[in-house]
Design a protein around this motif. Structure first.
Motif, mmCIF file in Angstrom:
data_model
loop_
_atom_site.group_PDB
_atom_site.id
_atom_site.type_symbol
_atom_site.label_atom_id
_atom_site.label_comp_id
_atom_site.label_asym_id
_atom_site.label_seq_id
_atom_site.Cartn_x
_atom_site.Cartn_y
_atom_site.Cartn_z
ATOM 1 N N VAL A 104 0.860 -1.176 0.000
ATOM 2 C CA VAL A 104 0.000 0.000 0.000
ATOM 3 C C VAL A 104 0.895 1.225 0.000
ATOM 4 O O VAL A 104 1.856 1.296 0.769
ATOM 5 N N TYR A 105 0.576 2.175 -0.870
ATOM 6 C CA TYR A 105 1.326 3.431 -0.929
ATOM 7 C C TYR A 105 0.349 4.566 -1.145
ATOM 8 O O TYR A 105 -0.838 4.345 -1.376
ATOM 9 N N ASN A 106 0.826 5.806 -1.017
ATOM 10 C CA ASN A 106 -0.087 6.922 -1.257
ATOM 11 C C ASN A 106 0.424 7.791 -2.395
ATOM 12 O O ASN A 106 1.487 7.527 -2.971
ATOM 13 N N LYS A 107 -0.349 8.811 -2.714
ATOM 14 C CA LYS A 107 -0.034 9.633 -3.882
ATOM 15 C C LYS A 107 1.201 10.506 -3.696
ATOM 16 O O LYS A 107 1.693 11.062 -4.661
ATOM 17 N N SER A 108 1.725 10.584 -2.469
ATOM 18 C CA SER A 108 2.992 11.292 -2.267
ATOM 19 C C SER A 108 4.171 10.318 -2.373
ATOM 20 O O SER A 108 5.292 10.686 -2.081
ATOM 21 N N ARG A 109 3.893 9.068 -2.751
ATOM 22 C CA ARG A 109 4.878 8.014 -2.946
ATOM 23 C C ARG A 109 5.340 7.386 -1.628
ATOM 24 O O ARG A 109 6.333 6.675 -1.583
ATOM 25 N N LEU A 110 4.610 7.653 -0.543
ATOM 26 C CA LEU A 110 4.950 7.084 0.754
ATOM 27 C C LEU A 110 4.506 5.626 0.789
ATOM 28 O O LEU A 110 3.342 5.321 0.512
ATOM 29 N N MET A 111 5.416 4.725 1.130
ATOM 30 C CA MET A 111 5.102 3.311 1.265
ATOM 31 C C MET A 111 4.464 3.116 2.639
ATOM 32 O O MET A 111 5.115 3.306 3.670
ATOM 33 N N ILE A 112 3.178 2.788 2.654
ATOM 34 C CA ILE A 112 2.436 2.648 3.905
ATOM 35 C C ILE A 112 2.593 1.243 4.474
ATOM 36 O O ILE A 112 2.842 1.066 5.660
ATOM 37 N N LEU A 113 2.448 0.245 3.639
ATOM 38 C CA LEU A 113 2.661 -1.153 4.032
ATOM 39 C C LEU A 113 3.460 -1.843 2.948
ATOM 40 O O LEU A 113 3.253 -1.578 1.758
ATOM 41 N N HIS A 114 4.328 -2.724 3.357
ATOM 42 C CA HIS A 114 5.128 -3.497 2.403
ATOM 43 C C HIS A 114 5.650 -4.719 3.147
ATOM 44 O O HIS A 114 5.914 -4.640 4.350
ATOM 45 N N PRO A 115 5.801 -5.863 2.454
ATOM 46 C CA PRO A 115 6.343 -7.047 3.133
ATOM 47 C C PRO A 115 7.758 -6.811 3.685
ATOM 48 O O PRO A 115 8.136 -7.396 4.691
ATOM 49 N N ASN A 116 8.530 -5.934 3.024
ATOM 50 C CA ASN A 116 9.850 -5.562 3.535
ATOM 51 C C ASN A 116 9.650 -4.386 4.480
ATOM 52 O O ASN A 116 9.483 -3.246 4.051
ATOM 53 N N LYS A 117 9.668 -4.645 5.777
ATOM 54 C CA LYS A 117 9.358 -3.613 6.775
ATOM 55 C C LYS A 117 10.315 -2.430 6.732
ATOM 56 O O LYS A 117 9.972 -1.336 7.179
ATOM 57 N N ASP A 118 11.509 -2.615 6.165
ATOM 58 C CA ASP A 118 12.450 -1.497 6.039
ATOM 59 C C ASP A 118 11.950 -0.442 5.054
ATOM 60 O O ASP A 118 12.460 0.680 5.050
ATOM 61 N N ARG A 119 10.985 -0.783 4.219
ATOM 62 C CA ARG A 119 10.467 0.156 3.221
ATOM 63 C C ARG A 119 9.271 0.960 3.730
ATOM 64 O O ARG A 119 8.880 1.945 3.106
ATOM 65 N N LEU A 121 7.014 3.583 5.450
ATOM 66 C CA LEU A 121 7.143 5.019 5.713
ATOM 67 C C LEU A 121 8.350 5.624 5.003
ATOM 68 O O LEU A 121 8.894 6.635 5.438
ATOM 69 N N LYS A 122 8.730 5.030 3.874
ATOM 70 C CA LYS A 122 9.809 5.566 3.049
ATOM 71 C C LYS A 122 9.223 6.004 1.702
ATOM 72 O O LYS A 122 8.237 5.464 1.240
ATOM 73 N N HIS A 123 9.852 6.984 1.103
ATOM 74 C CA HIS A 123 9.543 7.413 -0.268
ATOM 75 C C HIS A 123 10.670 6.840 -1.136
ATOM 76 O O HIS A 123 11.579 7.560 -1.524
ATOM 77 N N ASP A 124 10.636 5.541 -1.399
ATOM 78 C CA ASP A 124 11.793 4.894 -2.034
ATOM 79 C C ASP A 124 11.535 4.378 -3.451
ATOM 80 O O ASP A 124 12.325 3.623 -3.982
#
Length: 174
Positions: A104-119, A121-124
């Motif tokens: 799950v991500y948002n329109k500001s490119r913020l990764m909200i949920l990802h299987p890789n927890k290091d990602r 709340l990152k804009h990666d």
């Protein structure tokens, strides 16, 4: 599972559960959820952030508090840990096919949920790294082929989450 709290019009914390009397009176007016709720005059689902109390990624839901005459006097907030099984944490462990995954991500490119927890709340994911990721930000809803941000050919589905600027994506290696 992260807590419930009451803030006054100035952002000062009135009460918390679980109780944290040591922070009563401190201002949380800098938080996006406070600023947006007070400006809009109604409750919101805030932008995810790292909790000052737990250090975990959290999501806060708010609602305006009003006195008997209808005047805004503050807000009530409820925050939950994004990675909690009680919240959204169980969806990031779902598999699609042998090695597909959901995020799950948002329109500001913020990764909200990802299987890789290091990602989280990152804009990666830079613009241009995954054209369907970018297309979702620009309103696309559907399925297609793409190259992900790690340069792997993928099949991807993107759908917006109503009432938010969030997008759910499922990717599976092509």
């Amino acid at each position: 599972d992260n807590g419930v709290f009451l803030l006054g019009n100035d952002g000062a914390i009135w009460a918390t559960f679980p109780p944290q009397p040591e922070i009563y009176g401190q201002s949380f007016a800098f938080r996006e959820y406070f600023q947006t709720t007070m400006a809009k005059g109604h409750g919101i689902i805030g932008e995810p952030y790292v909790s000052a109390r737990t250090g975990e990624p959290v999501l806060t839901f708010t609602e305006i508090l009003r006195d008997a005459s209808g005047k805004k006097i503050g807000l009530v907030g409820c925050s939950l840990q994004l990675n909690s099984e009680k919240a959204l944490g169980n969806i990031q462990s779902q598999k699609f096919g042998k090695s597909g995954y959901l995020y799950v991500y948002n329109k500001s490119r913020l990764m909200i949920l990802h299987p890789n927890k290091d990602r989280i709340l990152k804009h990666d994911v830079p613009e241009g790294a995954n054209h369907l990721f970018d297309a979702g930000i620009n309103g696309f809803e559907g399925v297609g082929e793409t190259i992900n941000s790690k340069n792997i050919p993928m099949l991807m589905a993107v759908v917006p989450v109503a009432g938010t600027d969030w997008l759910v994506a499922v990717q599976q290696p092509k």
